[in-house]
Design an enzyme around this catalytic site. Structure first.
Site, short mmCIF file in Angstrom:
data_model
loop_
_atom_site.label_atom_id
_atom_site.label_comp_id
_atom_site.label_asym_id
_atom_site.label_seq_id
_atom_site.Cartn_x
_atom_site.Cartn_y
_atom_site.Cartn_z
N GLU A 264 -3.81 -4.39 -9.09
CA GLU A 264 -3.37 -6.02 -8.04
C GLU A 264 -3.66 -5.86 -6.92
OE1 GLU A 264 1.50 -5.78 -6.45
OE2 GLU A 264 0.72 -3.56 -7.52
N LYS A 396 7.95 13.81 -16.56
CA LYS A 396 7.17 11.89 -16.56
C LYS A 396 8.27 12.44 -16.70
CE LYS A 396 2.52 14.07 -17.53
NZ LYS A 396 1.65 14.57 -18.85
N ASP A 472 -2.92 12.82 -13.56
CA ASP A 472 -1.97 12.36 -14.72
C ASP A 472 -1.71 11.33 -13.72
OD1 ASP A 472 -0.21 12.14 -16.92
OD2 ASP A 472 -0.33 14.34 -16.72
N HIS A 570 0.44 -12.82 -1.68
CA HIS A 570 0.17 -12.79 -3.20
C HIS A 570 -0.30 -14.06 -3.94
CE1 HIS A 570 1.51 -8.81 -4.97
NE2 HIS A 570 2.47 -8.85 -3.57
#
Length: 583
Positions: A264, A396, A472, A570
């Protein structure tokens, strides 16, 4: 400093056949039709062609108007027809044949290097070798003369491809057996004893089975032995993600260069600006509030009363020491901290919390829980263990239990940003930031029914640091729980900003942390491996760095929004006109 560059040492796989011209061939060309300069010859035949076309069209129109048969031609028309065919043959020979041949016999661009590409590559090499830094007093910026170039033989071409693993006849047989289904793909490593060779064979078999190319997915340059049995099964290559550095982040009096793996645009640059603002204001301070990984099995009894009996037994302080001894047998680092129970009918959920040293600790706590479950079967033989994880952990998944009770490392990080820094570096004002934070991060998130999402983009930074350091990535879900607070202090002149993150799940040993690239990023932060002085110190430091990076990124993004710069930045840094798929 050399002004030239050595040729690329790419392997030569094959040569393009040269076009040999026999000495007996007739070298006559279409342009030799008249003993005139080329441009005059072309002009003559162009004029002749269009003139006779106009003449014939005019004559045929007249014949149609007067009903004269078209096959009746005069001498002038016969001459015009002959001139038409002569000029047409000349123009076709001069312009058309080479063009048609270039379409029919031209080699595909992904196999051969064209002459134009060679010339462009030579120009690029010279441009790259040119000095691009300002000249200093002690620096001789005179560019040395280029050595004379050797004659280029344009007829000889080579492949411009990256080297690939050469498959032997034995490999070919194995590929055929995998494609046919007689050899399982997952068994290649154990059968061959060579992880890289297994990956290459599996990759080729996959391409043949699917008919899809994996040419853009790298195979070479990776240690496949390092992931065997712990990181990834049935590999066929690896994905490249760029790593940027934000910082230095001044945290607790120490500077950290924060590695961020992301695709990004603007993310690293924005975080870096926040680090600059924090550094200029004296740095940030972080505090570790809690450190404990959780696992919550679910068990079932015949009645709700029996489930309640076990709940009371586990929560009785007099029994905690006995349960701790059983739990702690699983590891020299895992130490039971507490048990929290919840009942749903005759089902009981037991949330175990334990310290795990420098490991993230999921396997460690699971082994300890299994020991306790085996122990409890003696006094509660009617207990039916349905699962080692009952989602009361919660791993998660966004969950209020993690937001309230915490999981992994619970950290709060704060900084006071000077008013001058807010105006000059962040390009906004203290008042604007405080108001925007209240309306966006607090009120807006409440309106959306957010769970642990009272922030601008904490998950952006958590994900980037997690990938770079071998954590993770899926645990970004609960690790990104964060509430960002902003308040005007010192009579409204300065800004107090803080992030509170109750469930950062990180480790510096095990899993992806042992891979070469991720290990290098941990080493950059000074937290590689297990701490030899204080068990768990490295993983706790990493958690505070994550929180500090989130603080910097929250500060910068909120400032960009308050100043109306978000879209502009951006559009400038997060959009590319280059199609990298064709590179």
């Amino acid at each position: 400093m050399e002004a030239t560059r050595l040729p690329s040492a790419k392997p030569v796989h094959d040569l393009k056949p040269r076009k040999e011209v026999s000495l007996d061939e007739d070298p006559t060309k279409a342009s030799d039709a008249l003993p005139l300069p080329l441009h005059l010859t072309n002009a003559v035949f162009f004029t002749l062609f269009f003139s006779v076309v106009y003449f014939l069209l005019s004559r045929w129109r007249e014949k149609i108007r007067t009903s004269t048969p078209l096959h009746v031609v005069t001498f002038s028309e016969i001459v015009a027809i002959i001139a038409f065919f002569a000029s047409f043959i000349y123009l076709l020979g001069f312009f058309g044949i080479d063009f048609v041949q270039s379409l029919v016999f031209r080699p595909t661009p992904d196999v051969w290097i064209s002459e134009d590409e060679e010339e462009e590559n030579e120009v690029l090499l010279r441009k790259e070798d040119a000095r691009k830094v300002p000249c200093g007093q002690a620096l001789d910026c005179a560019l040395p003369l280029l050595p004379p170039q050797a004659p280029i033989v344009a007829a000889q071409k080579v492949f411009d491809e990256k080297p690939v693993t050469v498959l032997t006849e034995e490999d070919e047989e194995i590929i055929k057996s995998v494609v046919a289904g007689t050899t399982p793909s997952y068994s290649l490593e154990s059968k061959l004893g060579d992880c890289k060779r297994a990956a290459a064979i599996r990759r080729e078999a996959l391409q043949r089975l699917t008919g899809k190319s994996l040419s853009g997915l790298p195979l070479e340059g990776f240690d496949y032995e390092s992931i065997l049995g712990q990181c990834c099964e049935m590999p066929v290559g690896y994905v490249q993600i760029p790593v940027g550095i934000a910082g230095p982040l001044l945290l607790n009096g120490k500077e950290f260069s924060v590695p961020m793996a992301t695709t990004e645009g603007c993310l690293v640059a924005s975080t870096n600006r926040g680090c600059k603002a924090i550094h200029l204001s004296g740095g940030a301070t972080s505090v570790l509030l809690k450190d404990g990984m959780t696992r919550a099995p679910v068990v079932r009894f015949g009645t709700a009363k029996r489930a309640a009996d076990l709940k009371l037994y586990l929560e009785d302080p007099n029994n905690f020491e006995t349960i701790s001894i059983v739990f702690n047998r699983s590891s020299r680092f895992g130490r039971l901290q507490g048990i929290k129970c919840a009942i749903a009918g005759k089902n009981l959920y037991m949330r175990f919390t334990c310290s795990t040293g420098d490991a993230m600790g999921m396997n460690m706590v699971s082994k300890g829980v299994q020991n306790v479950l085996d122990f409890l079967q003696t006094d509660f033989p009617d207990m039916d263990v349905l699962g080692i994880s009952g989602n009361f952990c919660s791993d998660k998944k966004p969950a209020a239990v993690n937001w309230i009770e915490g999981r992994g490392k619970s950290v709060v990080c704060e900084a006071i940003i000077k008013g001058d820094v807010v105006r000059k570096v962040l390009k906004t004002s203290v008042e604007s930031l405080v108001e925007l934070n209240m309306l966006k991060n607090l009120t807006g998130s409440a309106m959306a029914g957010a769970l642990g999402g009272f922030n601008a983009h904490a998950s952006n930074i958590v994900s980037a640091v997690f990938i770079a350091t071998g954590q993770d990535p899926a645990q970004n879900v609960e690790s990104s729980h964060c509430i960002t607070m902003m308040e005007a202090v010192n009579d409204g002149n300065d800004l107090h900003v803080s992030v509170t993150m109750p469930s950062i799940e990180v480790g510096t040993v095990g899993g992806g942390t042992q891979l070469a690239s991720q290990s290098a990023c941990l080493n950059l932060l000074g937290v590689k491996g297990a701490s030899k002085e204080v068990p768990g110190a490295n993983s706790r430091t990493l958690a505070t760095v994550v929180a500090g990076a989130v603080l910097a990124a929250e500060l910068s993004l909120m400032s960009a929004i308050a100043a109306g710069q978000l879209v502009k930045s951006h559009m400038k840094y997060n959009r590319s006109s280059k199609d990298v798929s064709k590179a």
